[in-house]
Design a protein around this motif. Structure first.
Motif, PDB file in Angstrom:
ATOM      1  N   GLN A  56      -5.565   3.182 -10.550  1.00 36.17           N
ATOM      2  CA  GLN A  56      -4.417   3.573  -9.733  1.00 36.17           C
ATOM      3  C   GLN A  56      -4.762   3.586  -8.250  1.00 36.17           C
ATOM      4  O   GLN A  56      -3.963   3.178  -7.413  1.00 36.17           O
ATOM      5  N   LEU A  57      -5.941   4.044  -7.912  1.00 40.03           N
ATOM      6  CA  LEU A  57      -6.338   4.170  -6.513  1.00 40.03           C
ATOM      7  C   LEU A  57      -6.707   2.828  -5.883  1.00 40.03           C
ATOM      8  O   LEU A  57      -6.458   2.604  -4.699  1.00 40.03           O
ATOM      9  N   GLY A  58      -7.334   1.956  -6.648  1.00 41.20           N
ATOM     10  CA  GLY A  58      -7.837   0.723  -6.075  1.00 41.20           C
ATOM     11  C   GLY A  58      -9.046   0.983  -5.194  1.00 41.20           C
ATOM     12  O   GLY A  58      -9.740   1.998  -5.330  1.00 41.20           O
ATOM     13  N   LEU A  59      -9.296   0.086  -4.264  1.00 43.60           N
ATOM     14  CA  LEU A  59     -10.484   0.190  -3.417  1.00 43.60           C
ATOM     15  C   LEU A  59     -10.318   1.171  -2.265  1.00 43.60           C
ATOM     16  O   LEU A  59     -11.299   1.716  -1.766  1.00 43.60           O
ATOM     17  N   ARG A  60      -9.091   1.412  -1.805  1.00 46.20           N
ATOM     18  CA  ARG A  60      -8.854   2.338  -0.703  1.00 46.20           C
ATOM     19  C   ARG A  60      -8.580   3.726  -1.275  1.00 46.20           C
ATOM     20  O   ARG A  60      -7.451   4.064  -1.613  1.00 46.20           O
ATOM     21  N   ILE A  61      -9.644   4.504  -1.349  1.00 47.14           N
ATOM     22  CA  ILE A  61      -9.571   5.764  -2.089  1.00 47.14           C
ATOM     23  C   ILE A  61      -9.274   6.967  -1.198  1.00 47.14           C
ATOM     24  O   ILE A  61      -9.096   8.075  -1.710  1.00 47.14           O
ATOM     25  N   ASN A  62      -9.226   6.771   0.126  1.00 51.68           N
ATOM     26  CA  ASN A  62      -8.934   7.864   1.046  1.00 51.68           C
ATOM     27  C   ASN A  62      -7.482   7.761   1.491  1.00 51.68           C
ATOM     28  O   ASN A  62      -7.057   6.733   2.032  1.00 51.68           O
ATOM     29  N   LEU A  63      -6.725   8.842   1.277  1.00 57.98           N
ATOM     30  CA  LEU A  63      -5.285   8.807   1.441  1.00 57.98           C
ATOM     31  C   LEU A  63      -4.781   9.881   2.399  1.00 57.98           C
ATOM     32  O   LEU A  63      -5.196  11.044   2.329  1.00 57.98           O
ATOM     33  N   SER A  64      -3.834   9.498   3.267  1.00 57.59           N
ATOM     34  CA  SER A  64      -3.150  10.463   4.125  1.00 57.59           C
ATOM     35  C   SER A  64      -2.014  11.101   3.341  1.00 57.59           C
ATOM     36  O   SER A  64      -1.200  10.406   2.723  1.00 57.59           O
ATOM     37  N   MET A  65      -1.951  12.425   3.370  1.00 60.27           N
ATOM     38  CA  MET A  65      -0.975  13.167   2.587  1.00 60.27           C
ATOM     39  C   MET A  65       0.365  13.286   3.326  1.00 60.27           C
ATOM     40  O   MET A  65       0.423  13.250   4.556  1.00 60.27           O
ATOM     41  N   PRO A  66       1.448  13.436   2.569  1.00 60.05           N
ATOM     42  CA  PRO A  66       2.751  13.662   3.192  1.00 60.05           C
ATOM     43  C   PRO A  66       2.863  15.076   3.745  1.00 60.05           C
ATOM     44  O   PRO A  66       2.037  15.942   3.446  1.00 60.05           O
TER      45      PRO A  66
END
Length: 330
Positions: free
Chosen positions: A242-252
């Motif tokens: 589900q995450l793929g390679l870009r595992i760092n995410l900005s939250m809403p």
């Protein structure tokens, strides 16, 4: 399911531990053991009859990280850190806790797997929107370049890179959660440069004066502590696919000016509360905040199921429900 929380005595850590213990589940699996560690003893959460290990230690040290990895927890929530203002004032301490602590934990996990058999835990890292630096576009997406303008932001950015590489190499299954400003924090003001975002709501709701060091036009994105716990738990449930390679995410979150925060306070608590806010300009605080990002394009996080409040009135109501017993004092 064995869950480890570092920084478990902090505000978010306590609430995360309490929810996991109350629900008896994490990432869709029954909880079997909970380990909580911090430099002061974390409180023991209620509602879970299984083993809860309370550890008082500096988890940033390599020796302690090795001990924690040897416990082989299935999910690790790495929250241990010092906050932005303190990291800016004490350069050495900021890098020791925020950077060395992350590197030592990752390396301890890698060495545990190499020495004692395959071990690849889920590692949820509490990052920050402070990894981004001005000048900013109208809305910052996950693809915006990482150029922090504070030591804290730099430490979190390096932590994200380490998490991504150790995940790519298969040593951990990582996810980085870039928190917006988390408000309204209960208790007394802390050393965070952005502590006033909480203070100008929290203190007036209690009938106390609050100092405002910046102008009403300062724009920022916020979410509640309840949402912060939700971000962490949802992140722990996501798969590598589900995450793929870009595992760092900005939250809403909810993007508002300080002035709009104050108007939300007025709608909920009236003019009497608003009059308790006293302007006290602080150029140092204003300079730090000026280098922080303001508005985020969190469509990737939203597409993965992360959720936050819809407006600042809701954030205040969550604070009243969770921290004030569901009603305003007086």
């Amino acid at each position: 399911m064995h869950v480890l929380i570092t920084g478990a005595a902090g505000m978010i850590g306590q609430r995360l531990a309490a929810r996991i213990a109350r629900e008896g589940m994490c990432a869709g699996r029954p909880l079997s053991r909970l380990t909580l560690t911090d430099v002061v003893a974390p409180p023991r959460p209620a509602g879970f009859d299984g083993p809860i290990d309370i550890r008082t230690e500096d988890s940033s040290s390599a020796a302690i990280a090795t001990e924690l990895a040897a416990l082989r927890p299935d999910i690790i929530f790495h929250l241990a850190a010092i906050i932005s203002g303190e990291a800016e004032r004490d350069f050495d301490k900021g890098y020791r806790i925020n950077l060395d602590g992350m590197r030592n934990l990752l390396e301890a996990i890698r060495q545990e797997s190499a020495k004692n058999g395959l071990y690849v835990p889920k590692l949820v890292f509490s990052s920050s929107s402070g990894i981004f630096g001005a000048p900013f576009p109208p809305a910052i997406s996950d693809e915006f370049h990482v150029t922090p303008l504070t030591s804290y932001g730099a430490q979190k950015a390096i932590g994200e890179l380490l998490l991504a590489d150790y995940s790519r190499r298969g040593f951990v299954e990582g996810v980085g959660i870039r928190f917006p400003s988390i408000v309204i924090r209960p208790g007394k003001p802390n050393a965070s440069a952005g502590g006033f975002f909480s203070g100008i709501i929290r203190e007036p709701l209690q009938g106390q004066e609050a100092l405002l060091p910046v102008g009403d036009d300062v724009l920022f994105t916020h979410a509640s502590p309840r949402s912060a716990v939700g971000f962490l738990l949802h992140g722990a449930s996501l798969t590598r696919e589900q995450l793929g390679l870009r595992i760092n995410l900005s939250m809403p979150g909810v993007c508002v000016t300080v002035g709009e925060q104050i108007e939300a306070l007025r709608r909920i608590a009236g003019d009497r509360a608003v009059k308790l806010i006293r302007r006290a300009p602080d150029p140092a605080a204003a300079d730090i905040v000026k280098g922080w990002p303001t508005r985020f394009d969190a469509r990737r996080a939203l597409s993965l199921g992360f959720r936050a409040e819809q407006d600042f009135d809701e954030i205040i109501r969550v604070h009243i429900e969770d921290d004030l017993g569901g009603r305003l004092p007086n």
